[in-house]
Design an enzyme around this catalytic site. Structure first.
Site: not given
Ligand code: NCD
Ligand code: ZN
Length: 423
Positions: A66, A96, A145, A173, A219, A292, A296, A306
């Site tokens: 993050r 992301n 990715k 992914h 994953h 992973d 949050h 998620p």
């Protein structure tokens, strides 16, 4: 007599087996591993205790650090402290973020915050905004990715071909956007069904085979996905895969207890699927293990964001399997040597020439995972309350004692970036 920086004596995990011996460290690298190494004199020697074993530092190739505009969820300081406490000495960060890492400007912003890291790290790019941007970000980035929504982009082909030219690892992914529905309308298990994973796995395997492009699927949650990968290996495709702690150890029954907090992508699967995946994980076919780590805030988790933080728990969950469930020590290579090999970094095994990243674990230490004890800013784990045997007591990064029984002994910024050129 040669003088070295550091010697560590005791039980050593090497290539999945425990040996009794000595590791010599010089200039941040492992110089030698042997029975006594009596010809090498050291400035400092650690004698491990009876209950202690030294493992390679773990290599986690799927984390979300993050920071930037989401530093309230996590930042490079907090995640790298969590990593050290979890025996992890290298983390590879997903693109992301806000802003996303898909062009040079955004990459520069990320480099600026990532330099706080205490552990070594790599940065992935997403599918670039403009395919040419990939060449500008190379070789600072360590791989690419590809997200679910990218699978239907027209310019994906160009990116894949460039990745092949540059020999850049491609991490996928696998959930197909055509089969993903809105989680606000349907329960997550229906909104993100097994079919979405299987379709994406099959399409990307076929596409990679045509391009003769090595790929990595991250994953995986279904035994069928694992078997598809095995089938394509039989056709000659170089393809690797990983699973997460939550998909092999938890099933969707916990949704009745945790409610929206159990949200994760891909979703947790039914108990039968989970058991089959766990059994496949114990075989050699599943090469790798990743946390992973997706932090949050509590409010966001209550609202169904998620993902779970996991970088400080993943090795501990492997230790639990080894020490309580009689799983072989060989499993550690899935979270060290094999992922390091995928990214081409000199880490993940206790042999000469590798970075001296060392994790000392106490195999008799029993403890309970507690949300409030997490080093991550995200104080929620679905493993809250799990009784664990085995604990990380010391973590060395390139020969420096970075973490010692709860104390952090290196400064922010000690971490070093590894880009694509380390092959
Ligand atoms: C990821 C995150 O939070 O960044 N979450 C997750 O459940 N794995 C992103 C995602 O893959 O949806
Ligand atoms: Zn992720």
């Amino acid at each position: 007599m040669t003088l070295v920086d550091l010697k560590i004596k005791g039980k050593i995990l090497q290539a999945g087996k425990i040996i009794e011996g000595c590791i010599a460290v010089e200039a941040g690298k492992i110089l030698a591993v042997g029975k006594t190494l009596s010809s090498l004199k050291s400035e400092k020697t650690y004698h491990l205790k009876e209950n202690e074993i030294v493992l390679p530092g773990m290599v986690d190739i799927h984390i979300h650090a993050r920071d930037l505009e989401q530093d309230y969820k996590e930042d490079w300081r907090s995640i790298s402290r969590a990593a050290l406490a979890g025996g992890v000495t290298f983390i590879a960060d997903m693109p992301n973020t806000v802003p996303p890492t898909r062009a040079l400007e955004a990459l520069k912003k990320k480099l600026d915050v990532a330099k706080k890291s205490l552990v070594d790290y790599g940065i992935y790019s997403g599918v670039p905004e403009n395919p040419k941007d990939l060449y500008k970000m190379y070789p600072t980035i360590i791989g690419i990715k590809i997200y679910a929504e990218d699978l239907i982009r027209e310019d994906l082909q160009e990116t894949l071909i460039s990745a092949k030219k540059l020999n850049l690892p491609v991490i996928i992914h696998p959930e197909h956007p055509y089969l993903i529905r809105d989680v606000e309308i349907l329960p997550r298990s229906l909104a993100r069904p097994p079919e979405a994973e299987l379709l994406a796995v099959r399409l990307m395997l076929s596409r990679a085979l045509i391009l003769n492009l090595p790929i990595h699927l991250t994953h995986l949650t279904l035994p069928e996905s694992v078997m598809e990968v095995v089938k394509f290996r039989g056709k000659g495709l170089r393809v690797t895969m990983d699973v997460t702690p939550h998909h092999i150890l938890l099933d969707n029954n916990i949704e009745s207890i945790l409610g929206k907090k159990a949200a994760v992508n891909p979703p947790l699967r039914p108990a039968r699927t989970r058991t089959l995946l766990y059994n496949l994980f114990l075989q050699d076919v599943v090469d790798m293990f990743v946390s992973d780590h997706a932090p949050h805030t509590p409010d966001e988790k209550d609202a169904g964001a998620p993902g779970f933080p996991g970088v400080e728990l993943a090795l501990h969950l492997l230790l639990y399997l080894i020490l309580e469930k009689e799983v072989s020590w060989r499993v550690i290579r899935k979270y060290s040597y094999f992922p390091a090999t995928l990214l081409g970094i000199p880490k993940g095994e206790l042999i000469p020439g590798m970075d001296a990243d060392l994790t000392v674990v106490d195999i008799k230490y029993e403890w309970i995972i507690r949300n409030e004890d997490l080093y991550s800013k995200s104080k929620f784990t679905p493993f809250n309350g799990w009784r664990i045997k085995g604990k990380v007591v010391k973590t060395f990064v390139r020969g420096f004692l970075a973490f010692d029984e709860g104390s952090f002994l290196i400064k922010e910024g000690f971490g070093k970036i590894y880009g694509a050129s380390h092959g």
